[in-house]
Design an enzyme around this catalytic site. Structure first.
Site, PDB file in Angstrom:
ATOM      1  N   CYS A 258      34.783  19.360  36.382  1.00  0.00           N
ATOM      2  CA  CYS A 258      35.764  19.241  35.412  1.00  0.00           C
ATOM      3  C   CYS A 258      36.035  17.904  34.874  1.00  0.00           C
ATOM      4  O   CYS A 258      36.422  17.591  33.685  1.00  0.00           O
ATOM      5  CB  CYS A 258      37.187  19.683  35.794  1.00  0.00           C
ATOM      6  SG  CYS A 258      36.881  21.366  36.330  1.00  0.00           S
TER       7      CYS A 258
ATOM      8  N   HIS B  29      41.780  17.189  30.440  1.00  0.00           N
ATOM      9  CA  HIS B  29      41.052  18.497  30.714  1.00  0.00           C
ATOM     10  C   HIS B  29      42.129  19.720  30.753  1.00  0.00           C
ATOM     11  O   HIS B  29      43.096  19.653  31.573  1.00  0.00           O
ATOM     12  CB  HIS B  29      40.364  18.205  32.155  1.00  0.00           C
ATOM     13  CG  HIS B  29      39.759  19.386  32.879  1.00  0.00           C
ATOM     14  ND1 HIS B  29      39.065  20.318  32.289  1.00  0.00           N
ATOM     15  CD2 HIS B  29      40.081  19.970  34.029  1.00  0.00           C
ATOM     16  CE1 HIS B  29      38.692  21.362  33.039  1.00  0.00           C
ATOM     17  NE2 HIS B  29      39.162  21.384  34.172  1.00  0.00           N
TER      18      HIS B  29
ATOM     19  N   ASN C 289      39.834  27.485  30.773  1.00  0.00           N
ATOM     20  CA  ASN C 289      39.252  26.315  31.457  1.00  0.00           C
ATOM     21  C   ASN C 289      37.756  26.315  31.215  1.00  0.00           C
ATOM     22  O   ASN C 289      36.996  27.250  31.886  1.00  0.00           O
ATOM     23  CB  ASN C 289      39.556  26.312  32.514  1.00  0.00           C
ATOM     24  CG  ASN C 289      39.222  25.188  33.527  1.00  0.00           C
ATOM     25  OD1 ASN C 289      38.239  24.520  33.074  1.00  0.00           O
ATOM     26  ND2 ASN C 289      39.890  24.787  34.399  1.00  0.00           N
TER      27      ASN C 289
HETATM   28  N1  ACO Z   1      46.416  38.678  38.598  1.00  0.00           N
HETATM   29  C1  ACO Z   1      47.491  38.928  39.280  1.00  0.00           C
HETATM   30  N2  ACO Z   1      47.699  38.565  40.395  1.00  0.00           N
HETATM   31  C2  ACO Z   1      46.985  37.419  40.902  1.00  0.00           C
HETATM   32  C3  ACO Z   1      45.883  36.882  40.167  1.00  0.00           C
HETATM   33  C4  ACO Z   1      45.697  37.286  38.956  1.00  0.00           C
HETATM   34  N3  ACO Z   1      44.399  37.039  38.354  1.00  0.00           N
HETATM   35  N4  ACO Z   1      45.255  35.919  41.162  1.00  0.00           N
HETATM   36  C5  ACO Z   1      45.888  35.949  41.996  1.00  0.00           C
HETATM   37  N5  ACO Z   1      47.060  36.837  41.996  1.00  0.00           N
HETATM   38  C6  ACO Z   1      47.818  37.255  43.190  1.00  0.00           C
HETATM   39  C7  ACO Z   1      47.560  36.770  44.579  1.00  0.00           C
HETATM   40  O1  ACO Z   1      46.658  37.805  44.991  1.00  0.00           O
HETATM   41  C8  ACO Z   1      48.685  36.657  45.202  1.00  0.00           C
HETATM   42  O2  ACO Z   1      49.296  37.893  45.664  1.00  0.00           O
HETATM   43  P1  ACO Z   1      50.089  38.001  47.214  1.00  0.00           P
HETATM   44  O3  ACO Z   1      51.348  36.902  46.696  1.00  0.00           O
HETATM   45  O4  ACO Z   1      50.420  39.312  47.017  1.00  0.00           O
HETATM   46  O5  ACO Z   1      49.222  37.656  48.207  1.00  0.00           O
HETATM   47  C9  ACO Z   1      49.716  35.931  44.251  1.00  0.00           C
HETATM   48  O6  ACO Z   1      49.030  36.304  43.133  1.00  0.00           O
HETATM   49  C10 ACO Z   1      49.852  34.273  44.403  1.00  0.00           C
HETATM   50  O7  ACO Z   1      48.526  33.992  44.649  1.00  0.00           O
HETATM   51  P2  ACO Z   1      48.046  32.441  44.383  1.00  0.00           P
HETATM   52  O8  ACO Z   1      46.764  32.027  44.650  1.00  0.00           O
HETATM   53  O9  ACO Z   1      49.210  31.834  45.384  1.00  0.00           O
HETATM   54  O10 ACO Z   1      48.657  32.075  43.156  1.00  0.00           O
HETATM   55  P3  ACO Z   1      49.398  30.827  42.665  1.00  0.00           P
HETATM   56  O11 ACO Z   1      50.916  31.287  42.493  1.00  0.00           O
HETATM   57  O12 ACO Z   1      49.297  29.495  43.290  1.00  0.00           O
HETATM   58  O13 ACO Z   1      48.665  30.748  41.104  1.00  0.00           O
HETATM   59  C11 ACO Z   1      46.990  29.379  40.143  1.00  0.00           C
HETATM   60  C12 ACO Z   1      47.286  30.604  41.145  1.00  0.00           C
HETATM   61  C13 ACO Z   1      47.349  29.756  38.722  1.00  0.00           C
HETATM   62  C14 ACO Z   1      45.402  29.137  40.209  1.00  0.00           C
HETATM   63  C15 ACO Z   1      47.512  28.316  40.642  1.00  0.00           C
HETATM   64  O14 ACO Z   1      47.390  27.830  42.226  1.00  0.00           O
HETATM   65  C16 ACO Z   1      47.482  26.892  40.009  1.00  0.00           C
HETATM   66  O15 ACO Z   1      47.899  26.801  38.956  1.00  0.00           O
HETATM   67  N6  ACO Z   1      46.411  26.122  40.543  1.00  0.00           N
HETATM   68  C17 ACO Z   1      46.246  24.933  40.092  1.00  0.00           C
HETATM   69  C18 ACO Z   1      44.512  24.853  39.938  1.00  0.00           C
HETATM   70  C19 ACO Z   1      44.199  25.219  38.881  1.00  0.00           C
HETATM   71  O16 ACO Z   1      44.678  25.434  37.557  1.00  0.00           O
HETATM   72  N7  ACO Z   1      42.619  25.479  38.688  1.00  0.00           N
HETATM   73  C20 ACO Z   1      41.791  25.436  37.703  1.00  0.00           C
HETATM   74  C21 ACO Z   1      40.761  25.229  37.855  1.00  0.00           C
HETATM   75  S1  ACO Z   1      40.254  23.841  38.680  1.00  0.00           S
HETATM   76  C22 ACO Z   1      40.210  22.641  37.718  1.00  0.00           C
HETATM   77  O17 ACO Z   1      39.929  22.694  36.469  1.00  0.00           O
HETATM   78  C23 ACO Z   1      40.609  21.340  38.252  1.00  0.00           C
END
Ligand code: ACO
Length: 347
Positions: free
Chosen positions: A114, A274, A304
């Site tokens: 990224c 980004h 992304n």
């Molecule tokens: N659709 C529906 N449910 C989902 C999905 C989806 N696509 N993906 C995960 N879930 C579920 C999981 O299974 C989990 O379910 P559970 O509670 O029953 O186990 C629940 O949602 C929460 O999962 P988490 O992984 O804890 O999800 P979180 O709320 O943290 O959101 C996310 C995930 C959006 C990636 C978040 O962690 C975030 O914003 N992270 C920042 C990282 C990021 O944005 N990375 C982008 C790429 S890296 C970069 O560019 C730097």
């Protein structure tokens, strides 16, 4: 000493729009979940067979070179950032050189995910400042759609990413009040495995599978059925851990760039972060006290696109007249590695 300015810019996104609704056909997800967590409404996917990371880069580069008033043979050097190259090796830089009919110039591939484009800008800037080159093509391009897990198992990662390319021509200039003021690069390998694709690779963990060379062919150690069955050929992300680090390092590296030049957040005309996740961009905007007019986001439309996200957003902001000559523009990125970087420039 010459400075470098962005003399031309271009972007390319594939025609095919993939909505959150369409992703529901492949995995258990919902438009609400994706929009609430990431801001993404849709993304683009390359045509499966005839669009590659390189062909998309060619389209973006043609526009950037034309906008600079140059032809491909005027380019002195290529810096190409991607994590989804056409081949494991050679890199995309040489493929771009070939496809664009360029001279036998140097071509460097950057692997900083990224942060790749901002790293690439920094490298190109040093070559220009040293007087070695005058016109450098800097590219970020990604074809993620070919390497994502579209089953429910991979949904936390696959809904986030999209395909596309962006390119700029960085050119030597003596004009006052134009060009790159400074670039700032960082890494912390302690978190390398938090956001990574482990295979194919040569990492030491593989020796756990095999006692010695006789147990498997070298090819199997590189990529085996086991590895595929356990999804090690897909990207892995600990989302919350990435979020926590990103919201600290983004503002830090932006402030570092401003302080290095005796400037403050209110001096920024346009921040191009980004496009990791809309929530991260909004958090950074809030932390720095920036207005909506000072930050450009387009993750809603493209997802992304990793190394391509900064040049695509920069190009789109410029096309929409949101960046004008002399404006103070800040590029900032954070991603796998972890790596993070910023560049401050007068447009
Ligand atoms: N659709 C529906 N449910 C989902 C999905 C989806 N696509 N993906 C995960 N879930 C579920 C999981 O299974 C989990 O379910 P559970 O509670 O029953 O186990 C629940 O949602 C929460 O999962 P988490 O992984 O804890 O999800 P979180 O709320 O943290 O959101 C996310 C995930 C959006 C990636 C978040 O962690 C975030 O914003 N992270 C920042 C990282 C990021 O944005 N990375 C982008 C790429 S890296 C970069 O560019 C730097």
């Amino acid at each position: 000493m010459p400075k470098s300015k962005i003399a031309g810019i271009g972007k390319y996104v594939p025609e095919r729009v993939v909505t959150n609704e369409e992703l529901k056909q492949y995995m258990d997800t919902s438009d609400e979940w994706i929009q609430e967590r990431t801001g993404i409404q849709e993304r683009r996917y390359a045509h499966r067979t005839n669009e590659t990371t390189t062909t998309m880069a060619v389209e973006a580069s043609k526009i950037a070179i034309q906008n600079a008033g140059l032809t491909p043979t005027d380019i002195d050097f290529i810096v190409f950032a991607t994590l989804s190259p056409d081949y494991y090796f050679p890199g995309c830089g040489v493929l771009l050189q070939r496809e664009m009919g360029m001279r036998e110039i140097g071509a460097l591939d950057i692997r900083n995910q990224c942060s790749g484009f901002v790293y690439a800008i920094s490298v190109a800037d040093q070559f220009i400042k040293s007087g070695m080159y005058k016109n450098i093509l800097v590219v970020g391009s990604e074809k993620h759609s070919f390497g994502l897990d579209f089953s429910t198992r991979g949904r936390n990662v696959s809904v986030i990413f999209g395909d596309g390319a962006g390119a700029v021509v960085l050119q030597a200039t003596d004009e006052p009040n134009r060009g790159i003021l400074s670039t700032h690069l960082h890494s912390d390998g302690a978190s390398a495995e938090i956001l990574a694709m482990y295979n194919p690779g040569t990492h030491a963990n593989k020796w756990g599978h095999y006692a010695n060379f006789a147990d498997a062919t070298i090819g199997e150690m590189f990529m085996s059925h086991d590895m595929i069955d356990s999804a090690q050929n897909f990207p892995y992300m600990d989302g919350p851990a990435v979020f926590k680090k990103a919201v600290v390092k983004f503002p830090e590296v932006i402030m570092e760039a401003l302080q290095a030049n005796g400037l403050k957040p209110s001096d920024i005309n346009m921040l191009i972060p980004h496009q990791a996740n809309l929530r991260i961009s909004q958090f950074v905007q809030h932390q720095l006290g920036l207005s909506d007019q000072q930050v450009y986001n387009n993750i809603q439309k493209y997802g992304n696109t990793t190394a391509a996200s900064v040049p695509i957003a920069l190009c789109e902001a410029w096309e929409q007249g949101k960046i004008k000559e002399g404006d103070l523009v800040c590029l900032a990125a954070f991603g796998s590695g972890f790596t993070w970087a910023s560049a401050l420039l007068h447009w």
